[in-house]
Design a protein around this motif. Structure first.
Motif, PDB file in Angstrom:
ATOM      1  N   MET A  29       0.838  -1.165   0.000  1.00 36.35           N
ATOM      2  CA  MET A  29       0.000   0.000   0.000  1.00 36.35           C
ATOM      3  C   MET A  29       0.893   1.241   0.000  1.00 36.35           C
ATOM      4  O   MET A  29       1.748   1.391   0.858  1.00 36.35           O
ATOM      5  CB  MET A  29      -0.904  -0.021   1.242  1.00 36.35           C
ATOM      6  N   LYS A  30       0.691   2.106  -0.989  1.00 38.13           N
ATOM      7  CA  LYS A  30       1.462   3.338  -1.085  1.00 38.13           C
ATOM      8  C   LYS A  30       0.755   4.443  -0.309  1.00 38.13           C
ATOM      9  O   LYS A  30      -0.445   4.672  -0.496  1.00 38.13           O
ATOM     10  CB  LYS A  30       1.588   3.779  -2.536  1.00 38.13           C
ATOM     11  N   LEU A  31       1.511   5.134   0.529  1.00 38.20           N
ATOM     12  CA  LEU A  31       0.972   6.251   1.294  1.00 38.20           C
ATOM     13  C   LEU A  31       1.859   7.469   1.100  1.00 38.20           C
ATOM     14  O   LEU A  31       3.073   7.340   0.917  1.00 38.20           O
ATOM     15  CB  LEU A  31       0.909   5.893   2.786  1.00 38.20           C
ATOM     16  N   TYR A  32       1.251   8.630   1.158  1.00 33.76           N
ATOM     17  CA  TYR A  32       1.958   9.885   0.931  1.00 33.76           C
ATOM     18  C   TYR A  32       1.827  10.756   2.172  1.00 33.76           C
ATOM     19  O   TYR A  32       0.739  10.868   2.751  1.00 33.76           O
ATOM     20  CB  TYR A  32       1.393  10.587  -0.308  1.00 33.76           C
ATOM     21  N   LEU A  33       2.943  11.377   2.567  1.00 35.93           N
ATOM     22  CA  LEU A  33       3.001  12.160   3.796  1.00 35.93           C
ATOM     23  C   LEU A  33       3.339  13.612   3.498  1.00 35.93           C
ATOM     24  O   LEU A  33       4.101  13.901   2.578  1.00 35.93           O
ATOM     25  CB  LEU A  33       4.100  11.611   4.720  1.00 35.93           C
ATOM     26  N   GLN A  34       2.797  14.504   4.330  1.00 37.09           N
ATOM     27  CA  GLN A  34       3.184  15.912   4.256  1.00 37.09           C
ATOM     28  C   GLN A  34       3.112  16.489   5.666  1.00 37.09           C
ATOM     29  O   GLN A  34       2.156  16.244   6.404  1.00 37.09           O
ATOM     30  CB  GLN A  34       2.267  16.698   3.330  1.00 37.09           C
ATOM     31  N   ALA A  35       4.160  17.234   6.014  1.00 44.11           N
ATOM     32  CA  ALA A  35       4.227  17.927   7.299  1.00 44.11           C
ATOM     33  C   ALA A  35       4.773  19.327   7.040  1.00 44.11           C
ATOM     34  O   ALA A  35       5.332  19.601   5.975  1.00 44.11           O
ATOM     35  CB  ALA A  35       5.143  17.172   8.263  1.00 44.11           C
ATOM     36  N   GLU A  36       4.625  20.197   8.024  1.00 50.78           N
ATOM     37  CA  GLU A  36       5.184  21.546   7.862  1.00 50.78           C
ATOM     38  C   GLU A  36       6.707  21.499   7.832  1.00 50.78           C
ATOM     39  O   GLU A  36       7.336  22.234   7.075  1.00 50.78           O
ATOM     40  CB  GLU A  36       4.692  22.461   8.965  1.00 50.78           C
TER      41      GLU A  36
END
Length: 98
Positions: free
Chosen positions: A1-8
């Protein structure tokens, strides 16, 4: 399962993902449960150089820190969802799994 992350910031991502960071504060790139690709900031404008190697147009970067996780153990999904870092899959990912 591919997951994408974003944080400040990278530090915000590390604080939200303590199981993905070693005792020295470095990202753990892979285990038998997941693989992590910590991308960082994404370049939005590629720099341009003249024939002598001088920068004509500097690179520009988008805001925030980005990363990808390839999840092999879906039992980790609720923990990742609780971090608030998961985003929808981009239409054109900056980097993707082969």
């Amino acid at each position: 399962m591919k997951l994408y992350l974003q944080a400040e910031t990278r530090d915000q991502a590390k604080a939200a993902l303590p199981d993905f960071v070693d005792a020295g504060g470095r990202w753990i790139r892979a285990t038998h449960q997941w693989a992590l690709d910590p991308i960082g900031q994404i370049m939005t404008v590629t720099p341009v150089y003249d024939g002598e190697g001088n920068e004509v147009t500097p690179a520009e970067f988008g805001t925030g820190w980005h990363g990808n996780i390839f999840l092999l153990d879906e039992s980790l999904l609720p923990m990742l969802q609780s971090t608030g870092l998961l985003i929808d899959a981009p239409a054109t990912p900056y980097r993707d799994w082969a």
